[in-house]
Write a protein that holds these residues in place. Structure first.
Motif, PDB file in Angstrom:
ATOM      1  N   ILE A 152       0.833  -1.207   0.000  1.00 17.75           N
ATOM      2  CA  ILE A 152       0.000   0.000   0.000  1.00 17.75           C
ATOM      3  C   ILE A 152       0.868   1.258   0.000  1.00 17.75           C
ATOM      4  O   ILE A 152       0.622   2.208  -0.758  1.00 17.75           O
ATOM      5  N   PHE A 153       1.908   1.272   0.849  1.00 18.41           N
ATOM      6  CA  PHE A 153       2.800   2.426   0.872  1.00 18.41           C
ATOM      7  C   PHE A 153       3.458   2.650  -0.488  1.00 18.41           C
ATOM      8  O   PHE A 153       3.647   3.788  -0.924  1.00 18.41           O
ATOM      9  N   GLN A 154       3.821   1.560  -1.164  1.00 18.01           N
ATOM     10  CA  GLN A 154       4.483   1.697  -2.468  1.00 18.01           C
ATOM     11  C   GLN A 154       3.612   2.488  -3.446  1.00 18.01           C
ATOM     12  O   GLN A 154       4.118   3.244  -4.276  1.00 18.01           O
ATOM     13  N   GLN A 155       2.299   2.337  -3.350  1.00 18.84           N
ATOM     14  CA  GLN A 155       1.382   3.031  -4.255  1.00 18.84           C
ATOM     15  C   GLN A 155       0.897   4.371  -3.701  1.00 18.84           C
ATOM     16  O   GLN A 155       0.694   5.326  -4.456  1.00 18.84           O
ATOM     17  N   PHE A 156       0.719   4.463  -2.387  1.00 14.87           N
ATOM     18  CA  PHE A 156       0.141   5.668  -1.795  1.00 14.87           C
ATOM     19  C   PHE A 156       1.099   6.865  -1.788  1.00 14.87           C
ATOM     20  O   PHE A 156       0.680   7.971  -1.444  1.00 14.87           O
ATOM     21  N   VAL A 157       2.366   6.659  -2.155  1.00 13.95           N
ATOM     22  CA  VAL A 157       3.247   7.820  -2.334  1.00 13.95           C
ATOM     23  C   VAL A 157       2.952   8.519  -3.659  1.00 13.95           C
ATOM     24  O   VAL A 157       3.504   9.594  -3.935  1.00 13.95           O
ATOM     25  N   GLY A 158       2.100   7.913  -4.494  1.00 10.08           N
ATOM     26  CA  GLY A 158       1.623   8.584  -5.698  1.00 10.08           C
ATOM     27  C   GLY A 158       2.477   8.416  -6.934  1.00 10.08           C
ATOM     28  O   GLY A 158       2.370   9.209  -7.871  1.00 10.08           O
ATOM     29  N   ILE A 159       3.299   7.369  -6.994  1.00  9.27           N
ATOM     30  CA  ILE A 159       4.211   7.221  -8.128  1.00  9.27           C
ATOM     31  C   ILE A 159       3.477   7.126  -9.458  1.00  9.27           C
ATOM     32  O   ILE A 159       3.912   7.693 -10.470  1.00  9.27           O
ATOM     33  N   ASN A 160       2.356   6.436  -9.491  1.00  8.71           N
ATOM     34  CA  ASN A 160       1.687   6.253 -10.778  1.00  8.71           C
ATOM     35  C   ASN A 160       0.939   7.499 -11.244  1.00  8.71           C
ATOM     36  O   ASN A 160       0.521   7.564 -12.407  1.00  8.71           O
ATOM     37  N   VAL A 161       0.800   8.475 -10.353  1.00 10.13           N
ATOM     38  CA  VAL A 161       0.308   9.780 -10.800  1.00 10.13           C
ATOM     39  C   VAL A 161       1.274  10.359 -11.827  1.00 10.13           C
ATOM     40  O   VAL A 161       0.877  10.972 -12.823  1.00 10.13           O
ATOM     41  N   ILE A 162       2.579  10.151 -11.585  1.00 12.95           N
ATOM     42  CA  ILE A 162       3.600  10.643 -12.512  1.00 12.95           C
ATOM     43  C   ILE A 162       3.492   9.938 -13.858  1.00 12.95           C
ATOM     44  O   ILE A 162       3.552  10.568 -14.919  1.00 12.95           O
ATOM     45  N   PHE A 163       3.303   8.610 -13.835  1.00 13.76           N
ATOM     46  CA  PHE A 163       3.326   7.853 -15.087  1.00 13.76           C
ATOM     47  C   PHE A 163       1.976   7.826 -15.809  1.00 13.76           C
ATOM     48  O   PHE A 163       1.924   7.525 -16.996  1.00 13.76           O
ATOM     49  N   TYR A 164       0.882   8.134 -15.111  1.00 10.45           N
ATOM     50  CA  TYR A 164      -0.421   8.147 -15.750  1.00 10.45           C
ATOM     51  C   TYR A 164      -0.899   9.567 -16.092  1.00 10.45           C
ATOM     52  O   TYR A 164      -1.648   9.759 -17.043  1.00 10.45           O
ATOM     53  N   TYR A 165      -0.480  10.556 -15.277  1.00  7.31           N
ATOM     54  CA  TYR A 165      -1.049  11.895 -15.419  1.00  7.31           C
ATOM     55  C   TYR A 165      -0.015  12.994 -15.636  1.00  7.31           C
ATOM     56  O   TYR A 165      -0.374  14.166 -15.638  1.00  7.31           O
ATOM     57  N   SER A 166       1.254  12.674 -15.790  1.00  5.80           N
ATOM     58  CA  SER A 166       2.280  13.720 -15.792  1.00  5.80           C
ATOM     59  C   SER A 166       2.064  14.755 -16.892  1.00  5.80           C
ATOM     60  O   SER A 166       2.234  15.957 -16.669  1.00  5.80           O
ATOM     61  N   THR A 167       1.667  14.306 -18.091  1.00  3.70           N
ATOM     62  CA  THR A 167       1.437  15.256 -19.183  1.00  3.70           C
ATOM     63  C   THR A 167       0.325  16.235 -18.831  1.00  3.70           C
ATOM     64  O   THR A 167       0.435  17.452 -19.028  1.00  3.70           O
ATOM     65  N   THR A 168      -0.760  15.724 -18.279  1.00  3.35           N
ATOM     66  CA  THR A 168      -1.871  16.569 -17.834  1.00  3.35           C
ATOM     67  C   THR A 168      -1.438  17.491 -16.710  1.00  3.35           C
ATOM     68  O   THR A 168      -1.785  18.680 -16.680  1.00  3.35           O
TER      69      THR A 168
END
Length: 492
Positions: free
Chosen positions: A285-301
């Protein structure tokens, strides 16, 4: 006679060395071929990055529905991961790889041609099934064809392939947007560029399917199905310098151990599960809750939202994915030298600082024509902080968590506990992905401040609870930090 004997011995040794090198090269190439599944995993999960804004505009989506459209593939991932192992055990690793390739292929076309958001979501769910299946079968195949002395390095190819897939997805997104003059602009055959971003997935999917069709079946699957003679034949071709009978026997013993593991109970006195199972769940849970996939899914936006042009936003996303590839190599090089805990602790500190810096930077944004814009030096500060966050995550919590999850569980429950931890990771990923758009619309500083808080809590959790597993056997590694201390005291 002695010189002749020495000459013959040297010639024999040279032949053996040449045979071993040829065998290693063959295994390495097979592992690389198997890792294409990891490439597709990274590509298909991140290709949506460049399409978020045009999809939202095309289908007139709310922030919540935008998050659902982006996160829908993750639901399929969880299902695919759950059934992937069962399919591969029943029908074989190679047929399962081909099924994953077909799912990737058809979903790429379907998502690209979707007439409305609900059809798009259905095709992304199907893509998720392919991702989930590939996430199980690819690393299993690599581990099962690799000799012991190469297994660790070859297994790391999966994580490297995922990061390369992310890089390829973001690069292709940028190229399509640049060629069309914008992600929402028409391109080939009157289809918008964002649609071609998804359709491009048919190329790696076709390569994966064709390559998989020519791969040899896993020897372990042969043994699992009682096909010992065929397994020996595969072993002889893959590992000609190894004892085939010993390898088959070891594999049979491993299969029996897995059967015993399936009987192991995860239940305990604390909240229904054993403490070590909770450790694995919380780490995931911690691995995901730091928000890493926000960078890879939403970075352009994200970068467009704070004043970057679309072109610059795509460029930044490609640079970020390149950084992710490079730091993964660093983690692979350090994990067995430095240890798991020190790397995680340093990574947590770096993530906390970089995420807090991003929160502060976004708090300085001005409103320009109704949209936020970072003034002065705050734009570069946010950019450096975001990439520092990727460095800290990619060199620590990204790959190291998977190493740790494979080591901390006792043998009897390892397989089942890993499944529970992986499921927790997919669910946490889904929660972060679907909640980011409404949270960001409400307050970007608060959103990144929340991720920074979870990064700080991850440091405290690792320091207090997580054991070090470097240099110990799997039997000794299994258990929490407290379990290890009690075991050490008992030995003294």
């Amino acid at each position: 006679m002695q010189p002749v004997y020495r000459s013959q011995l040297a010639e024999h040794s040279g032949v053996m060395a040449t045979t071993k090198k040829a065998s290693n090269a063959k295994v390495i190439w097979l592992a690389v071929a198997g890792a294409i599944g990891g490439f597709l995993f990274g590509f298909d999960s991140s290709v949506v990055n460049g399409a978020v804004n045009p999809i939202s505009a095309e289908f007139n989506l709310s922030q919540t529905l935008t998050g659902l459209a982006v996160a829908s593939a993750l639901i399929g991932c969880a299902i695919g991961a759950y059934i992937g192992g069962r399919i591969s055990d029943r029908f074989g690793r190679i047929p399962t790889m081909i099924v994953a390739a077909i799912l990737f292929f058809v979903s790429s076309i379907g998502a690209g041609l979707a007439p409305d958001v609900w059809v798009f979501i259905i095709w992304r769910l199907i893509a998720g099934l392919g991702i989930g299946v590939a996430s199980v079968v690819a690393p299993a195949y690599i581990a099962e064809i690799s000799p012991k002395f190469l297994r660790g390095r070859l297994a790391s190819l999966q994580q490297l392939a995922i990061t390369l897939g992310i890089f390829a997805a973001l690069l292709s997104d940028a190229l399509f947007a640049a060629a069309a003059g914008g992600a929402a602009e028409n391109f080939w055959f009157g289809l918008e560029a964002w649609r071609w971003m998804f359709i491009a997935g048919v190329v790696p999917a076709a390569v994966y399917g064709i390559v998989s069709a020519f791969l040899p079946e896993s020897p372990r699957y042969r043994v699992l199905k009682g096909q010992d003679d065929r397994a020996r034949a595969e072993f002889s071709r893959l590992w000609p310098d190894q004892n085939v009978d010993d390898a088959v026997k070891e594999m049979k013993d491993s299969i029996e151990q897995d059967k015993e593991s399936a009987k192991g109970s995860l239940r305990g006195n604390r909240f229904g599960l054993k403490p070590i199972v909770w450790v694995g769940i919380i780490l995931s849970i911690f691995q995901q809750f730091v928000g890493i996939n926000v960078i890879f899914y939403y970075s352009t936006t994200l970068w467009r939202a704070v004043g970057f042009s679309e072109k610059d936003s795509f460029t930044v996303s490609v640079i970020t994915s390149t950084v992710n590839v490079l730091v993964t190599l660093i983690a692979i090089a350090l994990v067995d030298k430095v240890g798991r805990r020190p790397i995680l602790l340093v990574g947590s500190i770096g993530m906390t600082v970089s995420l807090a810096t991003m929160a502060i930077a976004f708090s300085q944004a001005d409103q320009v024509n109704g949209a936020p814009s970072l003034p002065g030096a705050w734009g570069p500060v946010a950019l450096v902080a975001a990439n520092l966050f990727v460095v800290c995550f990619g060199a620590s919590w990204g790959p190291i968590i998977w190493v740790l999850l494979g080591e901390i569980f006792p043998n009897r429950i390892r397989a089942r506990a890993l499944g529970v931890a992986a499921a927790a990771q997919w669910i946490a990923n889904f929660v972060v992905t679907v909640t980011f758009p409404p949270l960001a619309a409400w307050s970007l500083p608060l959103t990144y401040g929340l991720y920074a808080l979870f990064a700080l809590l991850s440091f405290v959790f690792v320091l207090a609870v997580v054991p070090e597993t470097k240099g110990v056997s799997l039997e000794e590694a299994g258990g929490t930090k407290a379990d290890q201390l009690r075991a050490a005291s008992a030995k003294r």
